[in-house]
Design a protein around this motif. Structure first.
Motif, PDB file in Angstrom:
ATOM      1  N   PRO A 174       0.846  -1.197   0.000  1.00  0.00           N
ATOM      2  CA  PRO A 174       0.000   0.000   0.000  1.00  0.00           C
ATOM      3  C   PRO A 174       0.885   1.251   0.000  1.00  0.00           C
ATOM      4  CG  PRO A 174      -0.827  -1.602   1.562  1.00  0.00           C
ATOM      5  CD  PRO A 174       0.508  -2.119   1.102  1.00  0.00           C
ATOM      6  N   TYR A 175       0.614   2.188  -0.892  1.00  0.00           N
ATOM      7  CA  TYR A 175       1.490   3.347  -1.090  1.00  0.00           C
ATOM      8  C   TYR A 175       0.706   4.644  -0.897  1.00  0.00           C
ATOM      9  CZ  TYR A 175       5.103   6.257  -3.345  1.00  0.00           C
ATOM     10  OH  TYR A 175       6.075   7.199  -3.609  1.00  0.00           O
ATOM     11  N   ARG A 176       1.223   5.480  -0.028  1.00  0.00           N
ATOM     12  CA  ARG A 176       0.614   6.792   0.204  1.00  0.00           C
ATOM     13  C   ARG A 176       1.534   7.866  -0.351  1.00  0.00           C
ATOM     14  NH1 ARG A 176      -0.628   2.461   3.872  1.00  0.00           N
ATOM     15  NH2 ARG A 176      -2.608   2.892   4.893  1.00  0.00           N
ATOM     16  N   GLN A 177       1.051   8.596  -1.346  1.00  0.00           N
ATOM     17  CA  GLN A 177       1.834   9.697  -1.891  1.00  0.00           C
ATOM     18  C   GLN A 177       1.369  10.988  -1.250  1.00  0.00           C
ATOM     19  OE1 GLN A 177       0.905  12.410  -4.015  1.00  0.00           O
ATOM     20  NE2 GLN A 177       3.027  13.122  -4.241  1.00  0.00           N
ATOM     21  N   ASP A 178       2.300  11.700  -0.657  1.00  0.00           N
ATOM     22  CA  ASP A 178       1.951  12.948   0.017  1.00  0.00           C
ATOM     23  C   ASP A 178       3.194  13.832   0.040  1.00  0.00           C
ATOM     24  OD1 ASP A 178       1.424  14.976   1.965  1.00  0.00           O
ATOM     25  OD2 ASP A 178      -0.178  13.712   2.795  1.00  0.00           O
ATOM     26  N   ALA A 179       3.217  14.795  -0.852  1.00  0.00           N
ATOM     27  CA  ALA A 179       4.390  15.661  -0.959  1.00  0.00           C
ATOM     28  C   ALA A 179       4.636  16.454   0.319  1.00  0.00           C
ATOM     29  CB  ALA A 179       4.231  16.600  -2.147  1.00  0.00           C
ATOM     30  N   HIS A 180       3.580  16.797   1.024  1.00  0.00           N
ATOM     31  CA  HIS A 180       3.734  17.578   2.253  1.00  0.00           C
ATOM     32  C   HIS A 180       4.233  16.710   3.407  1.00  0.00           C
ATOM     33  CE1 HIS A 180       3.030  20.539   5.367  1.00  0.00           C
ATOM     34  NE2 HIS A 180       2.300  19.651   6.024  1.00  0.00           N
ATOM     35  N   ALA A 181       3.602  15.556   3.608  1.00  0.00           N
ATOM     36  CA  ALA A 181       3.970  14.696   4.740  1.00  0.00           C
ATOM     37  C   ALA A 181       5.385  14.154   4.607  1.00  0.00           C
ATOM     38  CB  ALA A 181       2.976  13.537   4.865  1.00  0.00           C
ATOM     39  N   PHE A 182       5.857  13.969   3.380  1.00  0.00           N
ATOM     40  CA  PHE A 182       7.185  13.422   3.168  1.00  0.00           C
ATOM     41  C   PHE A 182       8.205  14.482   2.741  1.00  0.00           C
ATOM     42  CE2 PHE A 182       4.413   9.702   2.515  1.00  0.00           C
ATOM     43  CZ  PHE A 182       4.999   8.803   3.387  1.00  0.00           C
ATOM     44  N   ALA A 183       7.867  15.725   2.947  1.00  0.00           N
ATOM     45  CA  ALA A 183       8.788  16.798   2.552  1.00  0.00           C
ATOM     46  C   ALA A 183       9.905  16.964   3.571  1.00  0.00           C
ATOM     47  CB  ALA A 183       8.016  18.101   2.418  1.00  0.00           C
ATOM     48  N   PRO A 184      11.112  17.258   3.118  1.00  0.00           N
ATOM     49  CA  PRO A 184      12.206  17.544   4.056  1.00  0.00           C
ATOM     50  C   PRO A 184      12.002  18.934   4.646  1.00  0.00           C
ATOM     51  CG  PRO A 184      12.948  17.916   1.837  1.00  0.00           C
ATOM     52  CD  PRO A 184      11.558  17.341   1.722  1.00  0.00           C
ATOM     53  N   PRO A 185      12.619  19.245   5.739  1.00  0.00           N
ATOM     54  CA  PRO A 185      12.471  20.572   6.327  1.00  0.00           C
ATOM     55  C   PRO A 185      13.095  21.630   5.417  1.00  0.00           C
ATOM     56  CG  PRO A 185      14.202  19.365   7.438  1.00  0.00           C
ATOM     57  CD  PRO A 185      13.511  18.383   6.536  1.00  0.00           C
ATOM     58  N   ALA A 186      12.676  22.830   5.590  1.00  0.00           N
ATOM     59  CA  ALA A 186      13.142  23.927   4.749  1.00  0.00           C
ATOM     60  C   ALA A 186      14.653  24.122   4.834  1.00  0.00           C
ATOM     61  CB  ALA A 186      12.419  25.210   5.129  1.00  0.00           C
ATOM     62  N   ASP A 187      15.228  23.812   5.979  1.00  0.00           N
ATOM     63  CA  ASP A 187      16.659  24.044   6.157  1.00  0.00           C
ATOM     64  C   ASP A 187      17.525  22.844   5.790  1.00  0.00           C
ATOM     65  OD1 ASP A 187      15.856  22.406   8.202  1.00  0.00           O
ATOM     66  OD2 ASP A 187      16.850  23.541   9.809  1.00  0.00           O
ATOM     67  N   ALA A 188      16.928  21.783   5.176  1.00  0.00           N
ATOM     68  CA  ALA A 188      17.698  20.607   4.784  1.00  0.00           C
ATOM     69  C   ALA A 188      18.655  20.969   3.651  1.00  0.00           C
ATOM     70  CB  ALA A 188      16.777  19.481   4.338  1.00  0.00           C
ATOM     71  N   ASP A 189      19.883  20.463   3.713  1.00  0.00           N
ATOM     72  CA  ASP A 189      20.817  20.750   2.627  1.00  0.00           C
ATOM     73  C   ASP A 189      20.487  19.874   1.422  1.00  0.00           C
ATOM     74  OD1 ASP A 189      22.107  18.182   2.856  1.00  0.00           O
ATOM     75  OD2 ASP A 189      23.253  18.962   4.548  1.00  0.00           O
ATOM     76  N   ALA A 190      21.170  20.117   0.306  1.00  0.00           N
ATOM     77  CA  ALA A 190      20.849  19.458  -0.965  1.00  0.00           C
ATOM     78  C   ALA A 190      20.912  17.941  -0.876  1.00  0.00           C
ATOM     79  CB  ALA A 190      21.800  19.948  -2.056  1.00  0.00           C
ATOM     80  N   SER A 191      21.819  17.403  -0.052  1.00  0.00           N
ATOM     81  CA  SER A 191      21.977  15.949   0.025  1.00  0.00           C
ATOM     82  C   SER A 191      20.787  15.255   0.661  1.00  0.00           C
ATOM     83  CB  SER A 191      23.252  15.598   0.804  1.00  0.00           C
ATOM     84  OG  SER A 191      23.143  15.995   2.167  1.00  0.00           O
TER      85      SER A 191
END
Length: 273
Positions: A174-191
């Motif tokens: 079962p797959y849940r796609q959610d760009a918000h719930a799985f988004a990295p924090p704003a201060d995450a670096d490129a890696s």
């Protein structure tokens, strides 16, 4: 290790021709000499007329030619009656109905480096079908995982749910796609910006059948949670196990709920116990 918005995910900082003649042609001679069980010559269509020794025959002009060779069988992946490197104590925890195992072999109890191997049970044997370099907790492994200890829990855990910030790549879980719930924090670096493009939840201190980001912790929050398989960012994690993107796509398209997949993970010494 993933956390809800109220507590940041620490990772974010971080096949001889003796067959019947066909077509109406009749062989001039058809003699097969058996030597100790080895067929040393076969004549067919008047082309092969005498023997020269094992593996050789003479043609119509008297020249030695090679006997027809049986093609070599195709190679087969190594198979075993159980997944290698796993001791009785750990193996006894793998459900009898399970036919897919993701084994995570940690280099050392205090190392963030590991190897992930996918095994599938076929005809009573376990076959190694894929493997990838991986990372685990920055400080290694633990049999008593705690929130923020930067170690990955040792054990056997079911794999029941998946998700990610990107569209479903063809997951059998079962797959849940959610760009918000799985988004990295704003201060995450490129890696770290693609860490959670695809994830598979490890059923450690969580409720099976819920989204990977569900915060319910049956063992209590102090025992941590949010332990996932997700995309690698090149170094250790806060508790998750990370693999290359191609690996995540393969796992999502291969792990089948009907096969009762589990992950068996830990440093090699603990796994062998």
């Amino acid at each position: 290790m993933w956390r809800s918005s109220r507590t940041r995910h620490p990772d974010r900082a971080v096949r001889r021709d003796g067959s019947r003649q066909r077509g109406g042609l009749r062989p001039a001679v058809a003699v097969t000499v058996a030597c100790g069980g080895l067929l040393t010559a076969v004549t067919a269509c008047g082309a092969l007329t005498g023997t020269t020794g094992p593996g050789k025959v003479r043609g119509a002009d008297g020249a030695a030619v090679s006997a027809p060779a049986r093609p070599a069988p195709a190679p087969r992946p190594a198979a075993a009656s159980r997944v290698p490197g796993i001791g009785d104590r750990m193996w006894d925890q793998v459900p009898a109905a399970t036919s897919q195992v993701v084994a995570v072999y940690g280099d050392d109890a205090d190392s963030p480096d590991s190897l992930v191997v996918l095994y599938e049970r076929r005809g009573g044997s376990w076959e190694r079908t894929a493997d990838w370099p991986a990372h685990n907790g920055r400080l290694g492994w633990t049999t008593d995982h705690r929130m923020d200890d930067l170690r990955t829990p040792v054990g056997v855990f079911t794999l029941s749910d998946a998700g990610g910030s990107r569209d479903d790549p063809g997951s059998l879980l079962p797959y849940r796609q959610d760009a918000h719930a799985f988004a990295p924090p704003a201060d995450a670096d490129a890696s770290h910006r693609h860490d959670f493009d695809y994830v598979v939840a490890v059923d450690y201190n969580r409720v099976e059948g819920t989204p990977p980001y569900d915060w319910t912790r049956p063992l209590g929050e102090d025992k941590g949670g949010g332990i996932w398989l997700h995309l690698d960012h090149g170094d250790g994690t806060s508790g998750c196990v990370t693999v290359p993107e191609a690996a995540m796509r393969t796992l999502l398209r291969t792990l089948d709920p009907l096969s009762r997949p589990v992950v068996v993970m830990g440093d090699r010494e603990h796994l062998w116990r």
